[in-house]
Design an enzyme around this catalytic site. Structure first.
Site, PDB file in Angstrom:
ATOM      1  CB  THR A   1      81.122   9.068  12.042  1.00 32.91           C
ATOM      2  OG1 THR A   1      81.585   8.116  11.070  1.00 32.91           O
ATOM      3  CG2 THR A   1      82.189   9.159  13.120  1.00 32.91           C
TER       4      THR A   1
ATOM      5  CD  GLU B   1      85.408   5.266   9.361  1.00 33.36           C
ATOM      6  OE1 GLU B   1      86.547   5.073   9.813  1.00 33.36           O
ATOM      7  OE2 GLU B   1      84.923   4.598   8.438  1.00 33.36           O
TER       8      GLU B   1
ATOM      9  CE1 TYR C   1      85.959  12.311  11.015  1.00 34.26           C
ATOM     10  CE2 TYR C   1      85.422   9.975  10.863  1.00 34.26           C
ATOM     11  CZ  TYR C   1      85.036  11.305  10.803  1.00 34.26           C
ATOM     12  OH  TYR C   1      83.726  11.617  10.535  1.00 34.26           O
TER      13      TYR C   1
ATOM     14  CE  LYS D   1      83.521  13.697  13.365  1.00 28.61           C
ATOM     15  NZ  LYS D   1      82.438  14.696  13.302  1.00 28.61           N
TER      16      LYS D   1
HETATM   17  P1  NAP Z   1      83.065  17.881   4.685  1.00 19.60           P
HETATM   18  O1  NAP Z   1      82.382  18.063   3.364  1.00 19.60           O
HETATM   19  O2  NAP Z   1      84.453  17.429   4.744  1.00 19.60           O
HETATM   20  O3  NAP Z   1      82.923  19.277   5.464  1.00 19.60           O
HETATM   21  C1  NAP Z   1      83.627  19.523   6.652  1.00 19.60           C
HETATM   22  C2  NAP Z   1      83.362  20.952   7.083  1.00 19.60           C
HETATM   23  O4  NAP Z   1      84.092  21.213   8.291  1.00 19.60           O
HETATM   24  C3  NAP Z   1      83.814  22.008   6.076  1.00 19.60           C
HETATM   25  O5  NAP Z   1      82.886  23.072   6.074  1.00 19.60           O
HETATM   26  C4  NAP Z   1      85.141  22.463   6.655  1.00 19.60           C
HETATM   27  O6  NAP Z   1      85.516  23.769   6.263  1.00 19.60           O
HETATM   28  C5  NAP Z   1      84.806  22.429   8.137  1.00 19.60           C
HETATM   29  N1  NAP Z   1      85.981  22.422   9.010  1.00 19.60           N
HETATM   30  C6  NAP Z   1      87.098  21.674   8.898  1.00 19.60           C
HETATM   31  N2  NAP Z   1      87.973  21.962   9.884  1.00 19.60           N
HETATM   32  C7  NAP Z   1      87.381  22.929  10.630  1.00 19.60           C
HETATM   33  C8  NAP Z   1      87.803  23.674  11.766  1.00 19.60           C
HETATM   34  N3  NAP Z   1      89.000  23.494  12.316  1.00 19.60           N
HETATM   35  N4  NAP Z   1      86.948  24.582  12.284  1.00 19.60           N
HETATM   36  C9  NAP Z   1      85.738  24.807  11.718  1.00 19.60           C
HETATM   37  N5  NAP Z   1      85.298  24.144  10.631  1.00 19.60           N
HETATM   38  C10 NAP Z   1      86.112  23.231  10.087  1.00 19.60           C
HETATM   39  O7  NAP Z   1      82.206  16.884   5.610  1.00 19.60           O
HETATM   40  P2  NAP Z   1      80.702  16.358   5.445  1.00 19.60           P
HETATM   41  O8  NAP Z   1      80.722  15.140   4.603  1.00 19.60           O
HETATM   42  O9  NAP Z   1      79.817  17.497   5.109  1.00 19.60           O
HETATM   43  O10 NAP Z   1      80.421  15.856   6.931  1.00 19.60           O
HETATM   44  C11 NAP Z   1      79.897  16.732   7.919  1.00 19.60           C
HETATM   45  C12 NAP Z   1      80.190  16.177   9.304  1.00 19.60           C
HETATM   46  O11 NAP Z   1      79.606  14.888   9.433  1.00 19.60           O
HETATM   47  C13 NAP Z   1      81.656  15.979   9.626  1.00 19.60           C
HETATM   48  O12 NAP Z   1      81.808  16.246  10.997  1.00 19.60           O
HETATM   49  C14 NAP Z   1      81.927  14.515   9.356  1.00 19.60           C
HETATM   50  O13 NAP Z   1      83.003  14.055  10.134  1.00 19.60           O
HETATM   51  C15 NAP Z   1      80.598  13.922   9.781  1.00 19.60           C
HETATM   52  N6  NAP Z   1      80.169  12.696   9.100  1.00 19.60           N
HETATM   53  C16 NAP Z   1      80.123  12.637   7.746  1.00 19.60           C
HETATM   54  C17 NAP Z   1      79.649  11.496   7.109  1.00 19.60           C
HETATM   55  C18 NAP Z   1      79.573  11.405   5.622  1.00 19.60           C
HETATM   56  O14 NAP Z   1      79.443  10.281   5.116  1.00 19.60           O
HETATM   57  N7  NAP Z   1      79.587  12.513   4.898  1.00 19.60           N
HETATM   58  C19 NAP Z   1      79.210  10.402   7.899  1.00 19.60           C
HETATM   59  C20 NAP Z   1      79.248  10.518   9.281  1.00 19.60           C
HETATM   60  C21 NAP Z   1      79.711  11.672   9.879  1.00 19.60           C
HETATM   61  P3  NAP Z   1      86.306  24.032   4.864  1.00 19.60           P
HETATM   62  O15 NAP Z   1      85.261  23.989   3.785  1.00 19.60           O
HETATM   63  O16 NAP Z   1      86.908  25.364   5.080  1.00 19.60           O
HETATM   64  O17 NAP Z   1      87.311  22.924   4.725  1.00 19.60           O
HETATM   65  N1  GDD Z   2      89.078   8.131  -0.030  1.00 15.04           N
HETATM   66  C1  GDD Z   2      89.459   7.022  -0.662  1.00 15.04           C
HETATM   67  N2  GDD Z   2      90.288   7.117  -1.742  1.00 15.04           N
HETATM   68  N3  GDD Z   2      89.007   5.838  -0.197  1.00 15.04           N
HETATM   69  C2  GDD Z   2      89.383   4.717  -0.881  1.00 15.04           C
HETATM   70  C3  GDD Z   2      90.211   4.758  -2.004  1.00 15.04           C
HETATM   71  C4  GDD Z   2      90.688   6.022  -2.457  1.00 15.04           C
HETATM   72  O1  GDD Z   2      91.430   6.135  -3.421  1.00 15.04           O
HETATM   73  N4  GDD Z   2      90.372   3.498  -2.444  1.00 15.04           N
HETATM   74  C5  GDD Z   2      89.686   2.705  -1.636  1.00 15.04           C
HETATM   75  N5  GDD Z   2      89.075   3.434  -0.671  1.00 15.04           N
HETATM   76  C6  GDD Z   2      88.269   2.889   0.417  1.00 15.04           C
HETATM   77  C7  GDD Z   2      88.753   3.313   1.799  1.00 15.04           C
HETATM   78  O2  GDD Z   2      89.894   2.556   2.193  1.00 15.04           O
HETATM   79  C8  GDD Z   2      87.494   3.040   2.617  1.00 15.04           C
HETATM   80  O3  GDD Z   2      87.452   1.680   2.972  1.00 15.04           O
HETATM   81  C9  GDD Z   2      86.357   3.330   1.639  1.00 15.04           C
HETATM   82  O4  GDD Z   2      86.955   3.389   0.333  1.00 15.04           O
HETATM   83  C10 GDD Z   2      85.594   4.612   1.907  1.00 15.04           C
HETATM   84  O5  GDD Z   2      86.521   5.673   2.017  1.00 15.04           O
HETATM   85  P1  GDD Z   2      86.040   7.219   2.101  1.00 15.04           P
HETATM   86  O6  GDD Z   2      85.132   7.540   0.982  1.00 15.04           O
HETATM   87  O7  GDD Z   2      87.280   8.037   2.263  1.00 15.04           O
HETATM   88  O8  GDD Z   2      85.120   7.250   3.397  1.00 15.04           O
HETATM   89  P2  GDD Z   2      85.287   6.675   4.870  1.00 15.04           P
HETATM   90  O9  GDD Z   2      84.282   5.573   5.003  1.00 15.04           O
HETATM   91  O10 GDD Z   2      86.679   6.391   5.224  1.00 15.04           O
HETATM   92  O11 GDD Z   2      84.827   7.927   5.746  1.00 15.04           O
HETATM   93  C11 GDD Z   2      83.671   8.710   5.374  1.00 15.04           C
HETATM   94  O12 GDD Z   2      82.529   8.164   5.974  1.00 15.04           O
HETATM   95  C12 GDD Z   2      82.528   8.214   7.411  1.00 15.04           C
HETATM   96  C13 GDD Z   2      81.220   7.543   7.879  1.00 15.04           C
HETATM   97  O13 GDD Z   2      81.399   6.164   7.937  1.00 15.04           O
HETATM   98  C14 GDD Z   2      83.927  10.156   5.807  1.00 15.04           C
HETATM   99  O14 GDD Z   2      82.897  10.948   5.297  1.00 15.04           O
HETATM  100  C15 GDD Z   2      83.929  10.291   7.327  1.00 15.04           C
HETATM  101  O15 GDD Z   2      83.971  11.677   7.685  1.00 15.04           O
HETATM  102  C16 GDD Z   2      82.632   9.652   7.861  1.00 15.04           C
HETATM  103  O16 GDD Z   2      82.613   9.726   9.274  1.00 15.04           O
END
Ligand code: NAP
Ligand code: GDD
Length: 352
Positions: free
Chosen positions: A132, A134, A156, A160
């Site tokens: 990520t 992050e 987190y 990671k």
């Molecule tokens: P998400 O929608 O939050 O999905 C997370 C998945 O992980 C869900 O299927 C959840 O199951 C499962 N999970 C949680 N805890 C677990 C455990 N203990 N054992 C097995 N499975 C578990 O996340 P996403 O946005 O699809 O992201 C997918 C991956 O990419 C994650 O690893 C995230 O950290 C990473 N990532 C995401 C982004 C982004 O912007 N979306 C960017 C960079 C990296 P449940 O449905 O049962 O909760």
């Molecule tokens: N969730 C959330 N809720 N975020 C908020 C809010 C709120 O009410 N208000 C402001 N934010 C700001 C957070 O402080 C952060 O700076 C930004 O919005 C994005 O927050 P999220 O959407 O929660 O995403 P993230 O960037 O912290 O993390 C996501 O992206 C990562 C990749 O950079 C997640 O998907 C991570 O799993 C992933 O690794």
């Protein structure tokens, strides 16, 4: 026919990846967690298809904290490719459950890699790790590339970071084909409702339909590089098709504040906002009606924030021709349209 095993299959990315792999002719096995309420909403359309369920799509109960289960699953499935998308993926929540986040996001990755080694699958199975942006946290360089030093800013991101380096280590130590996708934020109508983009589009749609009054947010000055999720799951697959394992950034090389996301979402719903005041006193007032539509609540602030992310995807473009297609305004439009439609359906239901 290749076989893939996906952890996190019920999540945003897992659901898109499953569709794409099935489309390519894969057999897909997915790990799901036992839950007291339904957690398969994003893949029900696939699971309920008799041509797929238990024919080319198989679901198994499991958890990344449970090694014996991982071992059994590997023995049974012996996949060609593993996509490790399962994670406690919410940054803010990781401050509340830091140890659990480490167990799943860091140790879970190690458990899986070690299970591959012990099962004698190291020459067969390729491994994708959901790393990520992050990791860059307090960014040391703009834009961020594969060579930018990491500075994680949350439990987190620290978990990671372990996941990232254990991938590199098992690759170098045992020759496992294991790669990191350093993916910047990617969003869609399937995004979890507590992540910022979806929280905004969901609330704005409901406000537009009179189902809600006001959107309450945390830090709206932070900047993110937001792309469209299905394009990023396609990149995951491409990463595993490379002859040599490696680490790749996927991003749009564009950055926008959370405030810009809010502004554009409300504009697209014909509810233009005027931002007034500063810090926790800032509000967003709907120009046409004078109603307050946005407030700030420090409850949503993080103890340490990631202020700015913007990624350089040049290596992914060069190595496997990946480029983001959907840009910021289009992404906001896709999500806003989908959530406005959902709000209209909710309103209709509430009237019956
Ligand atoms: P998400 O929608 O939050 O999905 C997370 C998945 O992980 C869900 O299927 C959840 O199951 C499962 N999970 C949680 N805890 C677990 C455990 N203990 N054992 C097995 N499975 C578990 O996340 P996403 O946005 O699809 O992201 C997918 C991956 O990419 C994650 O690893 C995230 O950290 C990473 N990532 C995401 C982004 C982004 O912007 N979306 C960017 C960079 C990296 P449940 O449905 O049962 O909760
Ligand atoms: N969730 C959330 N809720 N975020 C908020 C809010 C709120 O009410 N208000 C402001 N934010 C700001 C957070 O402080 C952060 O700076 C930004 O919005 C994005 O927050 P999220 O959407 O929660 O995403 P993230 O960037 O912290 O993390 C996501 O992206 C990562 C990749 O950079 C997640 O998907 C991570 O799993 C992933 O690794």
């Amino acid at each position: 026919m290749k076989t893939a095993l996906i952890t996190g299959i019920t999540g945003q990315d897992g659901s898109y990846l499953t569709e794409q792999l099935l489309e390519k002719g894969y057999i897909v096995h997915g790990m799901i967690r036992r839950s007291s309420s339904f957690n398969t909403g994003r893949i029900d359309h696939l699971f309920k298809d008799p041509a797929l369920h238990d024919e080319r799509l198989f679901l198994h109960y499991g958890d990344l904290t449970d090694s014996s289960n991982l071992n059994r699953m590997l023995e049974r499935v012996a996949p060609d490719e593993i996509y490790n998308l399962g994670a406690q993926s919410h940054v803010k929540v990781s401050f509340d459950v830091p140890e659990y986040t480490g167990e799943v996001d860091a140790m879970g990755t190690l458990r899986f890699l070690d299970a591959i080694k012990e099962a004698g699958l190291k020459d067969k199975t390729r491994f994708y790790q959901a790393s990520t942006s992050e990791l860059y946290g307090k960014v040391q360089e703009i834009p961020q590339t594969e060579k930018t030093p990491f500075y994680p800013r949350s439990p987190y991101a620290v978990a990671k970071l372990y996941g990232f380096w254990i991938i590199v280590n098992y690759r170098e130590a045992y020759g496992i084909h294991a790669s990191n996708g350093i993916l910047f934020n990617h969003e869609s109508p399937r995004r979890g409702e507590t992540f910022v983009t979806r929280k905004i589009t969901r609330a704005a749609g409901r406000i537009r339909e009179g189902l809600e009054e006001v959107l309450v947010m945390g830090n709206i000055d932070s900047k993110r590089d937001w792309g469209y999720a299905p394009e990023y799951t396609d990149a995951m697959w491409r990463i595993l098709q490379q002859d040599t394992p490696d680490d790749y950034v996927c991003a749009t090389n564009e950055t926008h504040t959370v405030r810009e996301f809010i502004d554009l979402t409300f504009k697209q719903l014909d509810m233009e906002l005027e931002f007034q005041g500063e810090g926790v006193d800032e509000i967003g007032v709907e120009k046409a009606t004078g109603k307050v539509r946005l407030r700030i609540d420090p409850r949503y602030f993080r103890p340490t924030e990631v202020e700015l992310l913007i990624g350089d995807y040049a290596k992914s473009k060069e190595k496997f021709g990946w480029e983001p297609k959907t840009r910021f305004a289009e992404l906001v439009r896709i999500m806003t349209d989908a959530d406005w439609k959902l709000a209209r359906q909710e309103k209709l239901l509430s009237q019956h």
